[in-house]
Design a protein around this motif. Structure first.
Motif, PDB file in Angstrom:
ATOM      1  N   VAL A  22       0.687  -1.150   0.052  1.00  0.00           N
ATOM      2  CA  VAL A  22      -0.009   0.069   0.023  1.00  0.00           C
ATOM      3  C   VAL A  22       0.936   1.338  -0.039  1.00  0.00           C
ATOM      4  N   GLY A  23       1.866   1.210   0.887  1.00  0.00           N
ATOM      5  CA  GLY A  23       2.873   2.460   0.888  1.00  0.00           C
ATOM      6  C   GLY A  23       3.498   2.642  -0.560  1.00  0.00           C
ATOM      7  N   LEU A  24       3.905   1.601  -1.093  1.00  0.00           N
ATOM      8  CA  LEU A  24       4.288   1.671  -2.426  1.00  0.00           C
ATOM      9  C   LEU A  24       3.600   2.431  -3.557  1.00  0.00           C
ATOM     10  N   PHE A  25       2.465   2.102  -3.410  1.00  0.00           N
ATOM     11  CA  PHE A  25       1.394   2.770  -4.226  1.00  0.00           C
ATOM     12  C   PHE A  25       1.316   4.224  -3.879  1.00  0.00           C
ATOM     13  N   GLY A  26       1.232   4.730  -2.641  1.00  0.00           N
ATOM     14  CA  GLY A  26       1.452   5.868  -2.413  1.00  0.00           C
ATOM     15  C   GLY A  26       2.924   6.619  -2.793  1.00  0.00           C
ATOM     16  N   ALA A  27       3.995   6.053  -2.439  1.00  0.00           N
ATOM     17  CA  ALA A  27       5.186   6.348  -2.954  1.00  0.00           C
ATOM     18  C   ALA A  27       5.317   6.705  -4.527  1.00  0.00           C
ATOM     19  N   LEU A  28       4.744   5.679  -5.153  1.00  0.00           N
ATOM     20  CA  LEU A  28       4.706   5.721  -6.672  1.00  0.00           C
ATOM     21  C   LEU A  28       3.829   7.164  -7.143  1.00  0.00           C
ATOM     22  N   GLY A  29       2.813   7.382  -6.340  1.00  0.00           N
ATOM     23  CA  GLY A  29       2.208   8.657  -6.654  1.00  0.00           C
ATOM     24  C   GLY A  29       2.938   9.884  -6.501  1.00  0.00           C
ATOM     25  N   LEU A  30       3.696   9.865  -5.182  1.00  0.00           N
ATOM     26  CA  LEU A  30       4.696  10.924  -5.170  1.00  0.00           C
ATOM     27  C   LEU A  30       5.624  11.099  -6.146  1.00  0.00           C
ATOM     28  N   CYS A  31       6.113   9.939  -6.513  1.00  0.00           N
ATOM     29  CA  CYS A  31       6.999  10.109  -7.740  1.00  0.00           C
ATOM     30  C   CYS A  31       6.412  10.656  -9.141  1.00  0.00           C
ATOM     31  N   GLY A  32       5.103  10.342  -9.142  1.00  0.00           N
ATOM     32  CA  GLY A  32       4.394  10.825 -10.490  1.00  0.00           C
ATOM     33  C   GLY A  32       4.250  12.519 -10.199  1.00  0.00           C
TER      34      GLY A  32
END
Length: 327
Positions: A22-32
Motif C-alpha cells: 500500500v505504501g509503495l502505491f502512495g510513494a509511486l504517486g509522489l514520484c508521479g
C-alpha cells in the motif's frame, strides 16, 4: 472427534507486506507528482504540483528509510532518486543570507494577508503594536478592517488604503517618511497594488510595492497572476532606487512562475528554509505563498513567520539592512 486447529489468516509478516505494498502505491504517486511538476510551465494543472516539493521530498525520504529497514533495497534506491530531485529544489532556500553590515540602516517590514472574513481583527493590531514595524502591508482589507485599524493611525501617519468587498483590498501603513504614495493597477485584472518611495533615516530611498495577484485556480487565473508577476519584474528594473516587494504572490519558491520572476527582475528572495505561511489549517498542506523580495543591494537581517492572527495565512516579519552608499 478432535476439533481442527484454527489458523490465523494474517501473520505479522503478512500485515507488514500488505502495508509495504500500500505504501509503495502512495510513494509511486509522489514520484508521479515529482515528474508532473517539471511540466508546470506548460499548463496550469501540473503547475499546481510544483508548490508541494517539500512534501514530496519529506514523504519520499521517509519511504526510503522504511523500505531500507524492510530490506527492500531496490525500491528504496529508486525512491531515493525522486526524493533527492525534490530536495535539490529546496536547497537554495537553505543557503544563509550574507551578514548585514553592523552600521547599515534597518527597515522592519510586516506583511499579512488578514483574510476578509476574519473577525479576530484585534490580533493583527496587537501584533503590529508589539512588533513595531516601520512599514506594514495588509491584504484582503475591507471597510470593517479599516475601521479596526484606526488605533494605528497615530503611529503610522502615512497611509494608503484601497478597501474592497472581495479578497483584494489592500492597505499600506508607514512610520517612515513616504513620497510617491500611489495606487497602481498592474494588469487588466485591475487588482490594486500600492507603490511608495521610503526615505530612511540616513536619507537613503527605497522603492516599495505591496501587491496581491490572483490565485492560480484556473488557466485564466494563472495567466493573470503571471502577467502581474511580469509587471512586478519590469517595475523593479525600472526603479532608480533599491526595491522591495511585499505580497501574497500566490506561488511558492519552487514554482516556475516564481523562478521566472527572480530571473527577469532585480529582486532576490529574502526567505529562508521552507517557512510556510498558508494554509493555517490543515497544517500538513502548508506552503510559503507570502513573500518579501528585495534588491540584492539590501541585506536580510531577519525573516520569520508571525503568529496565528485568525486568518488562513500567517504573517511574515522581515528586517532589511540598507548599507550607506559609497561617497
Amino acid at each position: 472427534m478432535p476439533q481442527p486447529t484454527s489458523r490465523s489468516r494474517w501473520s505479522l509478516r503478512g500485515f507488514t507486506d500488505a502495508a509495504l505494498w500500500v505504501g509503495l502505491f502512495g510513494a509511486l504517486g509522489l514520484c508521479g507528482f515529482t515528474v508532473a511538476a517539471f511540466a508546470g510551465d506548460r499548463h496550469w494543472l501540473p503547475e499546481v504540483t510544483t508548490h508541494f516539493r517539500p512534501h514530496y521530498g519529506i514523504l519520499l525520504s521517509a519511504c526510503v528509510i522504511i523500505y531500507a529497514i524492510a530490506s527492500r533495497c531496490r525500491v528504496a534506491a529508486v525512491l531515493s532518486v525522486f526524493a533527492l530531485i525534490n530536495i535539490a529544489f529546496l536547497v537554495p532556500r537553505f543557503v544563509p543570507h550574507p551578514v548585514a553590515p553592523r552600521e547599515a540602516t534597518r527597515l522592519k517590514l510586516l506583511l499579512a494577508n488578514v483574510h476578509t472574513d476574519n473577525l479576530n481583527r484585534t490580533a493583527i493590531v496587537e501584533l503590529i503594536q508589539r512588533e513595531q514595524p516601520d512599514v506594514v502591508a495588509l491584504l484582503e482589507i475591507n471597510d470593517a478592517w479599516l475601521a479596526a485599524l484606526k488605533p494605528l493611525t497615530s503611529s503610522y501617519p502615512h497611509i494608503r488604503s484601497v478597501p474592497r468587498s472581495d479578497n483584494f483590498g489592500i492597505v499600506l501603513l508607514s512610520r517612515v517618511p513616504v513620497s510617491d504614495l500611489k495606487t497602481v493597477y498592474l494588469t487588466v485584472a485591475e487588482l490594486p497594488s500600492i507603490r511608495a518611495t521610503l526615505t530612511l533615516a540616513d536619507r537613503q530611498q527605497i522603492s516599495l510595492l505591496a501587491t496581491h495577484p490572483l490565485p492560480p485556480g484556473s488557466a485564466d487565473g494563472v495567466l493573470l497572476r503571471d502577467q502581474q508577476l511580469a509587471a512586478i519584474a519590469r517595475w523593479s528594473i525600472a526603479e532608480p532606487h533599491p526595491t522591495v516587494v511585499l505580497g501574497d504572490l500566490n506561488c511558492t519558491p519552487w514554482s516556475p512562475a516564481f523562478r521566472t520572476l527572480l530571473k527577469t527582475s532585480a529582486l532576490t528572495d529574502t526567505g529562508y528554509g521552507i517557512a510556510p505561511t498558508w494554509p493555517v489549517k490543515p497544517w500538513l498542506l502548508r506552503v510559503p505563498l507570502d513573500h518579501c523580495l528585495a534588491s540584492s543591494t539590501l541585506f536580510v537581517s531577519e525573516h520569520r513567520i508571525g503568529p496565528d492572527i485568525g486568518s488562513d495565512h500567517f504573517p511574515i516579519i522581515v528586517t532589511l539592512a540598507a548599507p550607506a552608499p559609497a561617497p
